[in-house]
Scaffold this active site. Structure first.
Site, short mmCIF file in Angstrom:
data_model
loop_
_atom_site.label_atom_id
_atom_site.label_comp_id
_atom_site.label_asym_id
_atom_site.label_seq_id
_atom_site.Cartn_x
_atom_site.Cartn_y
_atom_site.Cartn_z
N LYS A 9 0.60 -1.23 -0.05
CA LYS A 9 0.11 0.04 -0.13
C LYS A 9 0.92 1.31 0.10
CE LYS A 9 -2.37 -0.74 3.88
NZ LYS A 9 -1.44 -1.84 4.27
N ARG A 23 -9.22 0.81 9.47
CA ARG A 23 -8.83 -0.76 9.77
C ARG A 23 -9.69 -1.57 10.48
NH1 ARG A 23 -2.61 0.48 9.20
NH2 ARG A 23 -1.69 -1.27 9.83
N ARG A 52 11.84 -6.38 4.97
CA ARG A 52 11.53 -5.24 4.82
C ARG A 52 12.58 -4.41 5.51
NH1 ARG A 52 5.89 -2.06 4.77
NH2 ARG A 52 5.88 -2.66 7.18
N ARG A 102 11.98 -2.09 11.04
CA ARG A 102 10.95 -1.49 11.82
C ARG A 102 10.72 -2.64 13.04
NH1 ARG A 102 5.72 0.17 8.28
NH2 ARG A 102 4.73 -0.85 10.41
N ARG A 112 0.53 -8.87 13.96
CA ARG A 112 -0.29 -8.01 13.14
C ARG A 112 -1.22 -8.51 11.98
NH1 ARG A 112 4.68 -4.77 10.71
NH2 ARG A 112 3.09 -3.48 9.57
#
Ligand code: AMP
Length: 220
Positions: free
Chosen positions: A13, A86, A125, A158, A169
């Site tokens: 996204k 969300r 990532r 992160r 998550r």
């Protein structure tokens, strides 16, 4: 043009939003980016959100809704929402806000992605600690190891991209966010796009959907 971009964490996204807002001149309202920036600046909002974000939990609806409403109030009128809503509660609050401001959502774009691919993407990532640019250890390596190609700052993982937190998550996504797909499919211009392709292919598909809506005279 008012667009909601839905998709699981790691579906792409953020990467896609950056291209779309540039191309169509929309404001990019990315709630995760806003929280990370507020946490970095140690603002009151940042302090309230910090524990939730680090643990991979959702920030309470009231805080998020208030923050997004303030951004929409201050904005230029064209926007793309990335990472919001969300929960069903957030979606309903957004609908109420838009109705009371005589606005609507022109289209909902859903980036679909298999869970196994999402886990691989998120755990590999790396994010620039300076400009926030996003890299991937397999598919988008930086030219110099551990350094951002754009600003030279250090790349970090992160805290919420660690394997344990990613799993949490994704469970939260399935429980609380996935139901929004049915919610929006039933009442809005809704387009599902396969996110499991190259960045450029996904961008072309998303632009194709936006152009169709624009050509039909909606979302000016
Ligand atoms: P993201 O960058 O979109 O993956 O968001 C990072 C984190 O910010 C999430 O794991 C949540 O802790 C928080 N967050 C972002 N958007 C929302 C939202 N709409 N509702 C609740 N929490 C959010």
């Amino acid at each position: 043009m008012h667009i909601v971009l839905l998709g699981s964490p790691g579906a792409g996204k953020g990467t896609q939003s950056k291209v779309l807002v540039e191309k169509y001149g929309m404001e990019h309202i990315a709630t995760g980016d806003i929280f990370r920036s507020e946490i970095g600046k140690k603002t009151t909002l940042g302090q309230k959100a910090e524990n939730y974000v680090k643990k991979g939990m959702l920030v309470p609806d009231e805080l998020v809704v208030e923050m997004v409403a303030a951004r929409l109030d201050a904005g230029s009128g064209k926007w793309l929402l990335d990472g919001f809503p969300r929960t069903l509660g957030q979606a309903q609050e957004l609908d109420k806000y838009l109705t009371s401001n005589s606005q609507n959502i022109d289209m909902v774009l859903y980036l679909a992605m298999p869970k196994s691919e999402v886990i691989a993407r998120l755990t590999s990532r790396r994010t620039c600690s300076g400009c926030g640019d996003v890299y991937n250890l397999h598919t988008r390596k930086p030219q110099a190891e551990g350094k951002c190609d754009k600003c030279g700052e250090t790349l970090i993982q992160r805290e919420d991209d660690s394997e344990a937190t990613v799993n949490k998550r994704l469970m939260i996504y399935e429980d609380l966010t996935q139901p929004l797909v049915a919610y929006y499919r039933s009442q809005h211009e809704f387009q599902e796009v396969d996110g499991n392709r190259s960045v450029d292919d996904v961008t072309s598909a998303l632009c194709g959907e936006i152009d169709k809506v624009a050509a039909a005279g909606r979302g000016k």
